[in-house]
Motif scaffolding. Structure first.
Motif, mmCIF file in Angstrom:
data_model
loop_
_atom_site.group_PDB
_atom_site.id
_atom_site.type_symbol
_atom_site.label_atom_id
_atom_site.label_comp_id
_atom_site.label_asym_id
_atom_site.label_seq_id
_atom_site.Cartn_x
_atom_site.Cartn_y
_atom_site.Cartn_z
ATOM 1 N N PRO A 109 0.824 -1.218 0.000
ATOM 2 C CA PRO A 109 0.000 0.000 0.000
ATOM 3 C C PRO A 109 0.855 1.263 0.000
ATOM 4 C CG PRO A 109 -0.813 -1.581 1.600
ATOM 5 C CD PRO A 109 0.511 -2.104 1.126
ATOM 6 N N VAL A 110 0.325 2.321 -0.630
ATOM 7 C CA VAL A 110 1.074 3.577 -0.759
ATOM 8 C C VAL A 110 0.604 4.577 0.296
ATOM 9 C CG1 VAL A 110 1.624 5.529 -2.262
ATOM 10 C CG2 VAL A 110 1.400 3.223 -3.225
ATOM 11 N N CYS A 111 1.559 5.167 0.992
ATOM 12 C CA CYS A 111 1.271 6.206 1.976
ATOM 13 C C CYS A 111 2.073 7.459 1.653
ATOM 14 C CB CYS A 111 1.614 5.734 3.388
ATOM 15 S SG CYS A 111 0.486 4.504 4.042
ATOM 16 N N LYS A 112 1.587 8.574 2.138
ATOM 17 C CA LYS A 112 2.252 9.854 1.888
ATOM 18 C C LYS A 112 2.449 10.596 3.205
ATOM 19 C CE LYS A 112 1.757 13.978 -1.045
ATOM 20 N NZ LYS A 112 0.937 14.605 -2.102
ATOM 21 N N ILE A 113 3.656 11.130 3.381
ATOM 22 C CA ILE A 113 3.948 11.941 4.557
ATOM 23 C C ILE A 113 3.699 13.395 4.191
ATOM 24 C CG2 ILE A 113 5.757 12.727 6.134
ATOM 25 C CD1 ILE A 113 7.042 9.984 5.904
ATOM 26 N N VAL A 114 2.721 14.014 4.865
ATOM 27 C CA VAL A 114 2.330 15.376 4.533
ATOM 28 C C VAL A 114 1.502 15.943 5.682
ATOM 29 C CG1 VAL A 114 0.214 14.624 3.365
ATOM 30 C CG2 VAL A 114 1.244 16.799 2.725
ATOM 31 N N ASP A 115 1.425 17.255 5.752
ATOM 32 C CA ASP A 115 0.525 17.903 6.705
ATOM 33 C C ASP A 115 -0.908 17.671 6.213
ATOM 34 O OD1 ASP A 115 -1.222 19.910 7.841
ATOM 35 O OD2 ASP A 115 0.569 20.895 8.600
#
Length: 268
Positions: A63-69
């Motif tokens: 699965p793809v995750c994104k680090i972001v506010d």
């Protein structure tokens, strides 16, 4: 009832243990960080300034995750949604109805209406209506549609050939790619100009406030630019581009045809 806003799984809500992680960069692009465990990804999010780890695609492997506010992510998604809605609205189908026996003046009115719709980015359905035995003259209806398409060939193309629909003929005109491109470019330019004008107006107001001068609310109102857009969009005011009521068009048609039940039925 308003549909509740979708909130993607994030941080400890994420169930998967192995993730493919990206991080949002300052220029708005995604930088891949590779595959790592959920624990490592959460630690990386904290290391980068207490950001959120958001699940973007749970169906990928991994699965793809994104680090972001998350607040910035939510704002960007909402902006994309509104832009998509605006673009989908620009591809409505407008209809122009005609008789195969139409006169020269009335033909010019229909052509002007079709031209305006096309320059707004809409597809146009041409309909030639027949009554009773008039249907035997369908060839004249085809020729009329082909003539109108040729007269507007600079800005549109006909999708296929005219088709019989009961006691009428129908055909679709679509904007040429260069017309759609010109609309998008002109809209972006107009939006930048408006933002610039607002910023300049705010700067003038702040300068007056700091100088202790009286601020007149009407003094800083910007005049609208009424100049027509050139090229294929000549004559179009982008501020009215997505006006659902088409008030300006209705008014001009009333002036040319006279408002009556018969003429009101000519356009839908």
């Amino acid at each position: 009832m308003k549909k509740p806003e979708y909130v993607p799984p994030m941080n400890t809500q994420i169930q998967q243990n192995e993730l493919r992680v990206t991080v949002a960069t300052a220029d708005g692009k995604d930088e891949p960080l590779g595959v790592m465990s959920k624990t490592e990804a959460l630690a990386k999010a904290q290391e980068l300034g207490g950001l959120d780890l958001i699940l973007i695609n749970a169906n990928s492997d991994p699965p793809v995750c994104k680090i972001v506010d998350y607040s910035k992510y939510r704002y960007a998604q909402e902006k994309k949604r509104k832009e998509k809605a605006k673009n989908s609205k620009a591809t409505e189908i407008k209809e122009v109805k005609m008789s195969y026996k139409i006169g020269g003046h009335d033909y010019d009115v229909r052509m002007k209406a079709a031209s305006r719709f096309i320059k707004q980015g809409n597809r146009v359905k041409l309909t030639v209506q027949f009554k009773g035995r008039e249907v035997q003259h369908d060839r004249l209806g085809v020729e009329l549609m082909e003539k109108l398409a040729k007269d507007l060939e600079e800005i549109c193309i006909m999708e296929g050939k005219p088709r019989r629909e009961g006691r009428s003929l129908g055909a679709i005109l679509s904007p040429k790619p260069e017309v759609v491109k010109a609309i998008n470019v002109a809209k972006r330019l107009r939006e930048r100009e408006k933002k610039k004008a607002k910023a300049e107006s705010l700067a003038r107001r702040m300068a007056k406030i700091q100088a202790g001068e009286e601020v007149d609310d009407e003094e800083d109102e910007e005049d609208e630019d009424d100049d027509d857009i050139g090229g294929v969009l000549a004559g179009i005011d982008l501020d009215d581009e997505f006006d659902d009521d088409d008030d300006d068009m209705d008014a001009s048609l009333d002036e040319l045809l006279g408002s009556s039940k018969m003429t009101d039925d000519l356009f839908s």
